[in-house]
Motif scaffolding. Structure first.
Motif, PDB file in Angstrom:
ATOM      1  N   TYR A   1       0.833  -1.213   0.000  1.00  0.00           N
ATOM      2  CA  TYR A   1       0.000   0.000   0.000  1.00  0.00           C
ATOM      3  C   TYR A   1       0.869   1.265   0.000  1.00  0.00           C
ATOM      4  O   TYR A   1       0.500   2.277  -0.611  1.00  0.00           O
ATOM      5  CB  TYR A   1      -0.922   0.003   1.208  1.00  0.00           C
ATOM      6  N   GLU A   2       1.995   1.220   0.679  1.00  0.00           N
ATOM      7  CA  GLU A   2       2.876   2.386   0.706  1.00  0.00           C
ATOM      8  C   GLU A   2       3.359   2.733  -0.708  1.00  0.00           C
ATOM      9  O   GLU A   2       3.351   3.902  -1.101  1.00  0.00           O
ATOM     10  CB  GLU A   2       4.084   2.107   1.612  1.00  0.00           C
ATOM     11  N   LYS A   3       3.748   1.710  -1.458  1.00  0.00           N
ATOM     12  CA  LYS A   3       4.235   1.954  -2.808  1.00  0.00           C
ATOM     13  C   LYS A   3       3.121   2.419  -3.737  1.00  0.00           C
ATOM     14  O   LYS A   3       3.389   3.046  -4.763  1.00  0.00           O
ATOM     15  CB  LYS A   3       4.895   0.693  -3.370  1.00  0.00           C
ATOM     16  N   GLN A   4       1.879   2.124  -3.376  1.00  0.00           N
ATOM     17  CA  GLN A   4       0.733   2.618  -4.139  1.00  0.00           C
ATOM     18  C   GLN A   4       0.264   3.983  -3.634  1.00  0.00           C
ATOM     19  O   GLN A   4      -0.751   4.499  -4.088  1.00  0.00           O
ATOM     20  CB  GLN A   4      -0.419   1.612  -4.048  1.00  0.00           C
ATOM     21  N   GLN A   5       1.000   4.522  -2.648  1.00  0.00           N
ATOM     22  CA  GLN A   5       0.712   5.832  -2.035  1.00  0.00           C
ATOM     23  C   GLN A   5      -0.652   5.858  -1.341  1.00  0.00           C
ATOM     24  O   GLN A   5      -1.297   6.898  -1.244  1.00  0.00           O
ATOM     25  CB  GLN A   5       0.794   6.944  -3.092  1.00  0.00           C
ATOM     26  N   ARG A   6      -1.064   4.704  -0.847  1.00  0.00           N
ATOM     27  CA  ARG A   6      -2.294   4.618  -0.036  1.00  0.00           C
ATOM     28  C   ARG A   6      -1.851   4.568   1.420  1.00  0.00           C
ATOM     29  O   ARG A   6      -1.863   3.523   2.081  1.00  0.00           O
ATOM     30  CB  ARG A   6      -3.090   3.378  -0.442  1.00  0.00           C
ATOM     31  N   TYR A   7      -1.439   5.737   1.904  1.00  0.00           N
ATOM     32  CA  TYR A   7      -0.707   5.787   3.172  1.00  0.00           C
ATOM     33  C   TYR A   7      -1.579   5.474   4.385  1.00  0.00           C
ATOM     34  O   TYR A   7      -1.100   4.868   5.349  1.00  0.00           O
ATOM     35  CB  TYR A   7      -0.048   7.168   3.318  1.00  0.00           C
ATOM     36  N   ASP A   8      -2.842   5.879   4.378  1.00  0.00           N
ATOM     37  CA  ASP A   8      -3.709   5.576   5.528  1.00  0.00           C
ATOM     38  C   ASP A   8      -3.825   4.075   5.734  1.00  0.00           C
ATOM     39  O   ASP A   8      -3.705   3.570   6.856  1.00  0.00           O
ATOM     40  CB  ASP A   8      -5.102   6.183   5.315  1.00  0.00           C
ATOM     41  N   ARG A   9      -4.063   3.360   4.639  1.00  0.00           N
ATOM     42  CA  ARG A   9      -4.169   1.903   4.725  1.00  0.00           C
ATOM     43  C   ARG A   9      -2.838   1.283   5.125  1.00  0.00           C
ATOM     44  O   ARG A   9      -2.784   0.322   5.905  1.00  0.00           O
ATOM     45  CB  ARG A   9      -4.636   1.356   3.375  1.00  0.00           C
ATOM     46  N   ALA A  10      -1.746   1.843   4.611  1.00  0.00           N
ATOM     47  CA  ALA A  10      -0.417   1.334   4.948  1.00  0.00           C
ATOM     48  C   ALA A  10      -0.140   1.499   6.440  1.00  0.00           C
ATOM     49  O   ALA A  10       0.351   0.574   7.109  1.00  0.00           O
ATOM     50  CB  ALA A  10       0.648   2.067   4.128  1.00  0.00           C
ATOM     51  N   PHE A  11      -0.455   2.685   6.988  1.00  0.00           N
ATOM     52  CA  PHE A  11      -0.269   2.911   8.433  1.00  0.00           C
ATOM     53  C   PHE A  11      -1.075   1.899   9.250  1.00  0.00           C
ATOM     54  O   PHE A  11      -0.581   1.322  10.221  1.00  0.00           O
ATOM     55  CB  PHE A  11      -0.722   4.328   8.803  1.00  0.00           C
ATOM     56  N   HIS A  12      -2.339   1.689   8.859  1.00  0.00           N
ATOM     57  CA  HIS A  12      -3.221   0.794   9.617  1.00  0.00           C
ATOM     58  C   HIS A  12      -2.640  -0.624   9.693  1.00  0.00           C
ATOM     59  O   HIS A  12      -2.581  -1.230  10.776  1.00  0.00           O
ATOM     60  CB  HIS A  12      -4.594   0.767   8.948  1.00  0.00           C
ATOM     61  N   LEU A  13      -2.177  -1.121   8.570  1.00  0.00           N
ATOM     62  CA  LEU A  13      -1.664  -2.494   8.539  1.00  0.00           C
ATOM     63  C   LEU A  13      -0.336  -2.606   9.280  1.00  0.00           C
ATOM     64  O   LEU A  13      -0.093  -3.595   9.989  1.00  0.00           O
ATOM     65  CB  LEU A  13      -1.510  -2.948   7.092  1.00  0.00           C
ATOM     66  N   GLN A  14       0.540  -1.599   9.131  1.00  0.00           N
ATOM     67  CA  GLN A  14       1.824  -1.648   9.835  1.00  0.00           C
ATOM     68  C   GLN A  14       1.617  -1.604  11.351  1.00  0.00           C
ATOM     69  O   GLN A  14       2.325  -2.285  12.106  1.00  0.00           O
ATOM     70  CB  GLN A  14       2.722  -0.484   9.383  1.00  0.00           C
ATOM     71  N   ARG A  15       0.631  -0.842  11.808  1.00  0.00           N
ATOM     72  CA  ARG A  15       0.374  -0.791  13.252  1.00  0.00           C
ATOM     73  C   ARG A  15      -0.236  -2.096  13.764  1.00  0.00           C
ATOM     74  O   ARG A  15       0.035  -2.514  14.892  1.00  0.00           O
ATOM     75  CB  ARG A  15      -0.532   0.397  13.561  1.00  0.00           C
ATOM     76  N   GLN A  16      -1.056  -2.733  12.930  1.00  0.00           N
ATOM     77  CA  GLN A  16      -1.561  -4.060  13.303  1.00  0.00           C
ATOM     78  C   GLN A  16      -0.406  -5.043  13.443  1.00  0.00           C
ATOM     79  O   GLN A  16      -0.355  -5.834  14.397  1.00  0.00           O
ATOM     80  CB  GLN A  16      -2.537  -4.574  12.239  1.00  0.00           C
ATOM     81  N   ALA A  17       0.511  -4.999  12.478  1.00  0.00           N
ATOM     82  CA  ALA A  17       1.674  -5.885  12.523  1.00  0.00           C
ATOM     83  C   ALA A  17       2.522  -5.602  13.760  1.00  0.00           C
ATOM     84  O   ALA A  17       3.002  -6.527  14.433  1.00  0.00           O
ATOM     85  CB  ALA A  17       2.506  -5.710  11.252  1.00  0.00           C
ATOM     86  N   LEU A  18       2.696  -4.306  14.067  1.00  0.00           N
ATOM     87  CA  LEU A  18       3.486  -3.931  15.246  1.00  0.00           C
ATOM     88  C   LEU A  18       2.867  -4.495  16.529  1.00  0.00           C
ATOM     89  O   LEU A  18       3.571  -5.028  17.395  1.00  0.00           O
ATOM     90  CB  LEU A  18       3.586  -2.408  15.329  1.00  0.00           C
ATOM     91  N   ALA A  19       1.539  -4.409  16.642  1.00  0.00           N
ATOM     92  CA  ALA A  19       0.855  -4.936  17.833  1.00  0.00           C
ATOM     93  C   ALA A  19       1.063  -6.440  17.958  1.00  0.00           C
ATOM     94  O   ALA A  19       1.298  -6.969  19.061  1.00  0.00           O
ATOM     95  CB  ALA A  19      -0.632  -4.604  17.764  1.00  0.00           C
ATOM     96  N   ASP A  20       0.989  -7.177  16.841  1.00  0.00           N
ATOM     97  CA  ASP A  20       1.195  -8.636  16.877  1.00  0.00           C
ATOM     98  C   ASP A  20       2.617  -8.977  17.287  1.00  0.00           C
ATOM     99  O   ASP A  20       2.838  -9.868  18.130  1.00  0.00           O
ATOM    100  CB  ASP A  20       0.894  -9.243  15.503  1.00  0.00           C
TER     101      ASP A  20
END
Length: 533
Positions: free
Chosen positions: A149-168
């Protein structure tokens, strides 16, 4: 050779992550193993696993061969190995290995610029990790999707998924994974030019890697921190990180990172207007880059030669196998033909004997069958003749019975008329007796027993007629059915009125009501309709 060199130059000049990953893996392991040697060893291990029928090991070696081809830029061969491994992992229900393989295929499609295909494989891997409850695997896959998503410049979605990964990762205390997600978050903030947030996340990733002693990972993060500071005008502080990255790269012998560190130092000195130093470090960067190009070219040419030799060897083995199979097939065919000749000869003789015997048996069976059929035919004719005679008797009986009823009712009707005349006379004693007699006669005329007997005989002659009638009109009364039966027998109106014990005028009313119940259009013949049922 020229074509291959062009591919290698383009790949490395573009900073291909595949070549980078391969170098980092080999250098981190402390070995400069050539990909051609590694591929040969993996092929031997795979062949041994197949021979020993160790399916899981064979699948893992296929996966590793796919990684070697992927890391050296041979995408089609890598995909072929990955797909073979995927099939074996599925057959052996090795979900953990399967999910890792799917993630690697997703990464291959990502670097092939096919993000939709990459996402499909990431989603398959994510589903397996979620089903298994594997938080670390789930976090790794979410991080990959977030990077997509980051490379597609969909940053909101990218942030959401990275934070989910961080929590796991944090929940299972996975330090290396946590550091990688902080680095990913820093990259997103850097893309958005939110340099303070990028610096904070890069710093967190660096701290974790220092704590865990992961010096290879520290080099890239130090370079990223230097980039962030340089972009915000803090050139000297940025160069301090670049010097740290250079020192670690020299210590670990990671030449690609040496190239990046020298290049970052050249940028810093250029921004400080110290162009002599900038030129010096840029020259060093280019020299190391040239050495890397040369070594990568040699490795890929060696790998290409190995692939050619392997393919040639496989073709020779396949050709030899086909020749052996052809020879075995010819030998087997000759033996089979001889056996068939012997067997067929025996079968022909045996079949002729059996045929003669069967013909005799068949003739006997046909004669017996013909006699049986003749007997059955005679019996059937006798049964039909008996039924026909019975039907004729029933028809004659029905006609006789009907005529008898008509005569009886005519007689009784005349008697009733005579008595009605006598009733009109003024003799009182005679009047009472005659009324009683008239009532008895009337009861005799309409008695149901005669009609029941009549109906039984009628149904024998006109089979299923009343059933078909009631299917067409189910609201007919007993008197209606009697009228229909008498009309079916083609009796004239006078005889019908006599049998029903009514006048001809009353009969016309009854026939009118019957037409309405049968929904018969005006002008259509009631008798013709009843005869057609």
């Amino acid at each position: 050779m020229v074509f291959l060199a062009g591919i290698l130059t383009t790949s490395i000049a573009a900073g291909s992550p595949l070549s980078i990953n391969y170098r980092l893996e080999t250098e981190k392991a402390g070995a400069e193993e050539r990909p051609d040697s590694l591929l040969l060893q993996l092929r031997k291990n795979y062949a041994r696993a197949v021979s020993d029928k160790k399916e899981v090991e064979a699948a893992r070696y296929l996966h590793e061969m796919g990684r070697v081809m992927y890391q050296t830029g041979y995408y089609p061969q890598a995909l072929d190995y990955y797909q073979q491994a995927e099939k074996r992992f599925r057959e052996q229900q090795q979900d953990e290995h399967l999910a890792r393989n799917l993630n690697d295929q997703g990464l291959l499609y990502y670097y092939s610029h096919q993000p939709d295909q990459a996402r499909q494989y990431y989603d398959k891997a994510l589903a397996i990790y979620q089903q298994r409850g594997d938080r670390a695997g789930r976090a790794e896959t979410l991080g990959k999707i977030g990077h997509l998503y980051e490379k597609q410049q969909r940053y909101d979605r990218a942030f959401h998924l990275q934070r989910q990964a961080l929590a796991d990762y944090q929940r299972v205390d996975h330090q290396a994974g946590t550091a990688k997600i902080y680095e990913n978050l820093g990259s997103i903030y850097e893309d958005l030019e939110q340099y303070d947030s990028a610096y904070v996340n890069y710093s967190k990733a660096l701290l974790i890697n220092k704590k865990n002693g992961n010096e290879i990972a520290q080099i890239e993060i130090l370079n990223n921190l230097g980039d962030v500071l340089r972009k915000t005008g803090r050139y000297r502080q940025g160069m301090a990180y670049s010097w740290q990255a250079l020192a670690l790269a020299q210590q670990k012998g990671v030449r690609y990172q040496l190239t990046s560190a020298y290049n970052d130092l050249a940028k810093g000195y250029n921004l400080l207007n110290r162009n002599d130093s900038a030129y010096y470090y840029l020259s060093l960067s280019r020299r190391y880059q040239t050495d890397i190009y040369s070594e990568e070219a040699n490795k890929q040419m060696a790998l290409l030669q190995t692939l050619y030799d392997l393919e040639k060897k496989d073709n020779e083995i396949e050709s030899l196998t086909h020749e052996q199979e052809r020879a075995r097939l010819i030998t087997g065919s000759v033996v089979l033909i001889v056996l068939l000749v012997v067997v067929v000869g025996g079968l022909v003789i045996s079949r002729q004997r059996l045929k003669l015997k069967n013909e005799q048996v068949l003739r006997s069976q046909n004669e017996a069958r013909n006699q049986l059929m003749l007997m059955e035919l005679k019996n059937k004719k006798l049964e039909e003749e008996s039924l026909r005679q019975q039907l004729e008797v029933n028809a004659k009986g029905l006609t006789s019975h009907t005529l008898h009823l008509i005569e009886k009712n005519q007689f009784l009707d005349g008697l009733r008329s005579t008595m009605e005349s006598m009733v009109k006379e003024e003799k009182r004693d005679q009047k009472k007796q005659l009324k009683q007699l008239i009532e008895q006669i009337q009861q005799n005329i309409t008695h149901d027993d005669h009609w029941n007997e009549f109906r039984t005989v009628f149904e024998q002659v006109h089979q299923s007629f009343l059933t078909r009638l009631q299917q067409q009109c189910d609201n007919l009364t007993t008197n209606d059915i009697r009228l229909v039966a008498l009309i079916r027998m083609n009796l004239d109106s006078r005889d019908v009125a006599t049998l029903l014990g009514v006048s001809t005028d009353s009969l016309r009313v009854i026939r009118y009501r019957l037409r309405k119940k049968l929904n018969l259009p005006q002008g259509d013949s009631l008798s013709a309709y009843i005869q057609s049922i």
